[in-house]
Write a protein that holds these residues in place. Structure first.
Motif, PDB file in Angstrom:
ATOM      1  N   GLU A  46       2.171   1.969  -3.421  1.00 48.10           N
ATOM      2  CA  GLU A  46       1.972   2.224  -4.016  1.00 48.10           C
ATOM      3  C   GLU A  46       0.660   3.749  -4.166  1.00 48.10           C
ATOM      4  O   GLU A  46       1.333   4.383  -5.082  1.00 48.10           O
ATOM      5  N   ILE A  47       0.568   4.327  -2.471  1.00 48.26           N
ATOM      6  CA  ILE A  47       1.123   5.655  -2.432  1.00 48.26           C
ATOM      7  C   ILE A  47       2.160   6.448  -3.294  1.00 48.26           C
ATOM      8  O   ILE A  47       1.670   7.522  -3.582  1.00 48.26           O
ATOM      9  N   MET A  85       0.731  -1.520  -0.494  1.00 49.86           N
ATOM     10  CA  MET A  85       0.127   0.326   0.027  1.00 49.86           C
ATOM     11  C   MET A  85       0.760   1.434  -0.269  1.00 49.86           C
ATOM     12  O   MET A  85       0.252   1.930  -0.587  1.00 49.86           O
ATOM     13  N   GLU A 104     -10.084   8.188  -2.702  1.00 48.22           N
ATOM     14  CA  GLU A 104     -10.608   7.235  -3.737  1.00 48.22           C
ATOM     15  C   GLU A 104     -10.392   5.551  -3.031  1.00 48.22           C
ATOM     16  O   GLU A 104     -11.985   5.418  -3.752  1.00 48.22           O
ATOM     17  N   GLN A 105      -9.953   5.565  -2.301  1.00 49.30           N
ATOM     18  CA  GLN A 105      -9.932   4.154  -1.243  1.00 49.30           C
ATOM     19  C   GLN A 105     -11.510   4.493  -0.588  1.00 49.30           C
ATOM     20  O   GLN A 105     -12.137   3.507  -0.520  1.00 49.30           O
ATOM     21  N   TRP A 129      -5.025   9.756  -2.496  1.00 47.59           N
ATOM     22  CA  TRP A 129      -5.470   7.634  -2.591  1.00 47.59           C
ATOM     23  C   TRP A 129      -6.081   7.611  -1.404  1.00 47.59           C
ATOM     24  O   TRP A 129      -7.296   6.750  -2.089  1.00 47.59           O
ATOM     25  N   LEU A 186       0.185   9.451   6.338  1.00 43.30           N
ATOM     26  CA  LEU A 186      -1.428   8.780   6.309  1.00 43.30           C
ATOM     27  C   LEU A 186      -1.900   8.261   7.515  1.00 43.30           C
ATOM     28  O   LEU A 186      -3.241   8.135   7.847  1.00 43.30           O
ATOM     29  N   ASN A 194       0.606  12.095  -2.447  1.00 43.58           N
ATOM     30  CA  ASN A 194      -0.836  11.309  -2.913  1.00 43.58           C
ATOM     31  C   ASN A 194      -1.064  10.986  -1.636  1.00 43.58           C
ATOM     32  O   ASN A 194      -2.023   9.977  -1.858  1.00 43.58           O
ATOM     33  N   VAL A 195      -0.909  10.835  -0.823  1.00 39.52           N
ATOM     34  CA  VAL A 195      -1.612  10.598   0.506  1.00 39.52           C
ATOM     35  C   VAL A 195      -3.144  10.783   0.292  1.00 39.52           C
ATOM     36  O   VAL A 195      -4.102   9.719   0.745  1.00 39.52           O
TER      37      VAL A 195
END
Ligand code: SDX
Length: 378
Positions: free
Chosen positions: A235-236, A232, A248-249, A245, A297, A241-242
């Motif tokens: 991917e971030i 994860m 979206e999740q 992202w 995050l 981008n945290v």
């Protein structure tokens, strides 16, 4: 008998009585046999903690010396177990390899004497001693190397890192790994421990008990989350981008790995300690590029999901510690299993002391007295 309402996942339903560990999920407290986890992390070592969990009291110097000696001298694997491992596909997950190896021990030690304290002790020693060797051996074998023999002059944590990385660890990584083993050793009736207890309640052998628990720990909702956390964070990719992202999740109702807990409604106390351990490692060996992503995050999830009591659990920072220790991502859960074997064995022993087979009931939702329709008429 009182009839209870059905609760999915047995939420809030007591499944046993236990004196092994205690969690206060509102205040973020974890104790092993009444001792706060912070004290054990600071002052104990893994084998002493395992002894405490399994036998219920801190060992004396003599008792600990003997326990460590016995474990040190049972670390080697039978050559037939190593030969069996050579046949495993190197692409297979190490948790599957570990589950097979733990179960295979039952083939070699098949005499079962559950009412004999010497048998119980021998099984405890064997499992605690051999599981790390199995994990390290599979890692080397899948790279095409011969497994490294354990070193009797190294402690439990240092020896594992030595067998895995083929070089003796510095004192700091060895110490940090030791603390991490303490933190993961036990956690009341989590899914894998429950699995161990159900298996134990049939009076089968302890190798089957641990094998069933290993299988349960592997899933991404349980121990398997630690490796998912790393995927994860990758991917971030960046701190910037945290938040997009996460939005979206949440829009897709996806679970954020390493967050949330059935019992804790605050940050898991083990996550707090693991984060400190990660920082100690970064100070000496350099910062992990995903650490800042993880911290951001944590902050973003607290803002969005804090009202639901969703905070980092034990699996959130453990992977960042393990990466710095040179542990490959798919070994994070096997490493969790090395440690949790202590808790599983403590519950196995406790279960045997007052055993009754687990056999809950169900609420039947199917039909009754249906006709049998011959196949030609269906
Ligand atoms: C471990 O039990 C133990 O003690 C386990 C453990 C141990 O030491 O043995 O602590 C180790 O297994 C840690 C957990 C590792 N798993 C993960 O990190 C996977 C992600 N987390 C989850 O899927 C979840 O939080 C669980 C599985 C840990 C707990 O599941 P629950 O108690 O069944 O909670 P739930 O899935 O029913 O969620 C309740 C609510 C839901 O929202 P609503 O529908 O009520 O609005 O909380 C939300 C969920 O959507 N939620 C999350 C979330 N976890 C819960 N939302 C986003 N991300 C999450 N991670």
């Amino acid at each position: 008998m009182t009839v209870c309402e059905y609760r999915a996942g047995l939420e809030g339903i007591p499944a046993t009585q236990s004196s092994i560990s205690y969690v206060d999920g509102q205040r973020g407290i974890l104790e092993y046999r009444g001792i706060p986890i912070e004290k054990l992390a600071e002052q104990s070592n893994f084998l002493e903690t395992a002894y405490l969990l399994i036998w219920g009291e801190l060992p004396t110097q003599e008792e600990l010396k003997l326990f460590e000696h016995e474990i040190t001298h049972h670390r080697r694997l039978k050559y037939r177990i190593r030969d069996m491992m050579k046949c495993f596909p190197e692409s297979g997950h190490p948790m599957d390899a570990l589950q097979a190896c733990a179960a295979a021990l039952g083939l070699f030690y098949s005499k079962r004497a559950l009412d004999d304290p010497a048998y119980i002790r021998a099984a405890v020693i064997r499992l605690l001693a051999k599981i790390p060797t199995m994990v390290a051996a599979f890692q080397l074998m899948r790279k095409g190397n011969d497994p490294v023999q354990p070193r009797d002059d190294l402690g439990y944590a240092a020896n594992f890192l030595y067998m895995l990385n083929e070089q003796e660890p510095d004192p700091l990584p060895a110490k940090i790994f030791e603390v991490s083993l303490i933190l993961h050793a036990e956690h009341t009736i989590n899914a894998s421990t429950f699995s161990a207890m159900v298996t134990a309640s049939t009076l089968t052998d302890p190798y089957a008990v641990v094998a069933s628990a290993v299988g349960t720990l592997a899933g991404p909702l349980h121990g398997g989350a630690s490796e998912e956390v790393i995927f994860m964070l990758e991917e971030i990719g960046s701190v910037e981008n945290v938040r997009p992202w996460l939005e979206e999740q949440l829009a897709h109702k996806s679970k954020i790995m390493g967050f949330g807990h059935r019992v804790y409604k605050v940050k898991d106390p083990r996550a707090t300690i693991l984060q400190q351990l990660a920082e100690k490692l970064f100070e000496k060996y350099g910062r992990d590029k995903y650490y800042d992503v993880a911290v951001e995050l944590e902050q973003a999830v607290a803002e969005k999901l804090g009202h639901k009591g969703i905070y980092p659990n034990v699996d959130f920072y453990s992977g960042l510690v393990y990466r710095k220790l040179g542990i490959p991502t798919d070994l994070f859960t096997p490493v969790f299993a090395i440690s949790r074997t202590a808790g599983w064995l403590a519950h196995w022993k406790e279960q045997l002391n007052e055993n009754r087979i687990f056999r809950p009931t169900q609420i039947y939702t199917g039909l009754h007295d249906e006709p049998y329709v011959p196949i030609s008429e269906r």
